[in-house]
Design an enzyme around this catalytic site. Sequence first.
Site, PDB file in Angstrom:
ATOM      1  N   CYS A  63      42.011  31.278  45.956  1.00  0.00           N
ATOM      2  CA  CYS A  63      42.136  31.910  44.685  1.00  0.00           C
ATOM      3  C   CYS A  63      41.660  33.362  44.858  1.00  0.00           C
ATOM      4  O   CYS A  63      41.938  34.389  43.942  1.00  0.00           O
ATOM      5  CB  CYS A  63      41.122  31.408  43.435  1.00  0.00           C
ATOM      6  N   HIS A 104      46.453  31.834  35.530  1.00  0.00           N
ATOM      7  CA  HIS A 104      45.823  32.004  37.053  1.00  0.00           C
ATOM      8  C   HIS A 104      46.855  31.764  37.992  1.00  0.00           C
ATOM      9  O   HIS A 104      46.995  30.757  38.618  1.00  0.00           O
ATOM     10  CB  HIS A 104      44.721  31.162  37.168  1.00  0.00           C
ATOM     11  N   CYS A 133      35.789  32.625  41.791  1.00  0.00           N
ATOM     12  CA  CYS A 133      35.366  31.387  42.818  1.00  0.00           C
ATOM     13  C   CYS A 133      36.636  31.379  43.575  1.00  0.00           C
ATOM     14  O   CYS A 133      37.902  31.698  43.019  1.00  0.00           O
ATOM     15  CB  CYS A 133      34.974  30.336  42.151  1.00  0.00           C
TER      16      CYS A 133
END
Length: 417
Positions: A92, A373, A403
């Site tokens: 991510c 996302h 994160c």
Amino acid sequence: MAEAYIIDAVRTPRGVGKAGKGALAHMHPQHLAATVLKAIAERNKLDTADIDDVIWSTSTQKGKQGGDMARMALLDAGFDPKVSGTTLDRFCGGGISSVSFAAGQIMSGLEDLVIAGGTEMMSLTATMAAEEAAAGLKPLGMGSGNERLQEAYPQSHQGVCGDAIASMEGITREALDALGLESQRRAAVAIAEGRFDKSLVPVYDDTGALVLDKEEFPRPQTTAEGLASLKPSFEAIGSMPLDEKGTTFNGLINKKYPDIEIKHFHHAGNSSGVVDGAAAVLLASKEYADAHGLKPRARVVVAVNVGDDPTLMLNAPVPAAKKALARAGLTVDDIDLWEINEAFAVVAEKFIRDLKLDREKVNVNGGSIALGHPIGATGAVLIGTVLDELERRDLKRGLVTMCAAGGMAPAIIIERV
């Protein structure tokens, strides 16, 4: 050390990341990347032969997302073939890392003009994951040849990790739902007021037909009652047997933290949305910007990376932010706006509580719960978002962090010039 200036930032709207349902789901991921690359070059009247490199982030680099997307997409965008491209993966966090690496090249004096960014089509990755599961492929360490790693560093499912952290921290379902609801409210205000318009570029297909020109994922009709009615998403996943030994995701966490009673709080309304999208950030040295009439909008103050406990996986943003502040010689009070990716509501909620932040300075235009996302692209999206908002409010500094799987977090501080 030389300055790394941010000249511009663009992104696509985020489309629902479900095959057959999202507006972008039929597109090729290289086309989404080419869309933002072409837009940022045209907006800034670049001679693309001057671009030293394109540094791109894609988390799932296989299938249509394989094959060094940076190079393929820049050719698709019509860049001079002299331009090189490389593609990275920090799960991510890759979208922040692509910008950090570009800034590092410029600050070191090795390069003068770099485009960074990322692409992720969750509609593709979700399909690939389902196909792999159907083929009998196991999660990391579960009969996949990595048992030794799983034994040394047990890694659970991200959603289960979010539930475990909330359980450990005493963060309630009500608090997580409230954060999710506020994300939707703020995103609705931002969209209605056109706060994203400066960076948003529409997506067209190869025939020139418009595919998507606005955010597709937000649910402004969300209510507290509606969120409260949703069943936790990760309860069944947490207790599902993963191997012949009966190992479960809950069990992997309890193996290291036996005293945690894992309660399941996260669901679709307080977790990040599954979407498709791409984003690009243009960076230049002072010398190049001055020589070619490019007006810097911000500079990169500092960029850092941190690893934390891989078993809980989601707790690195706080130490990453602290490291960035210390490296820059700044305090929490010196940051005007914060963007902490809402992978799960607990990540943002814990971040706010641990750093004792003013909630009115954090994710002020909503976050990934409302907007989605697109894994490898999100960091670049958030850098553009905080830059636009710093300008709109006439503020100075922003910090972006998130994160990443494996218990990591990059962080970057930018400052308007």
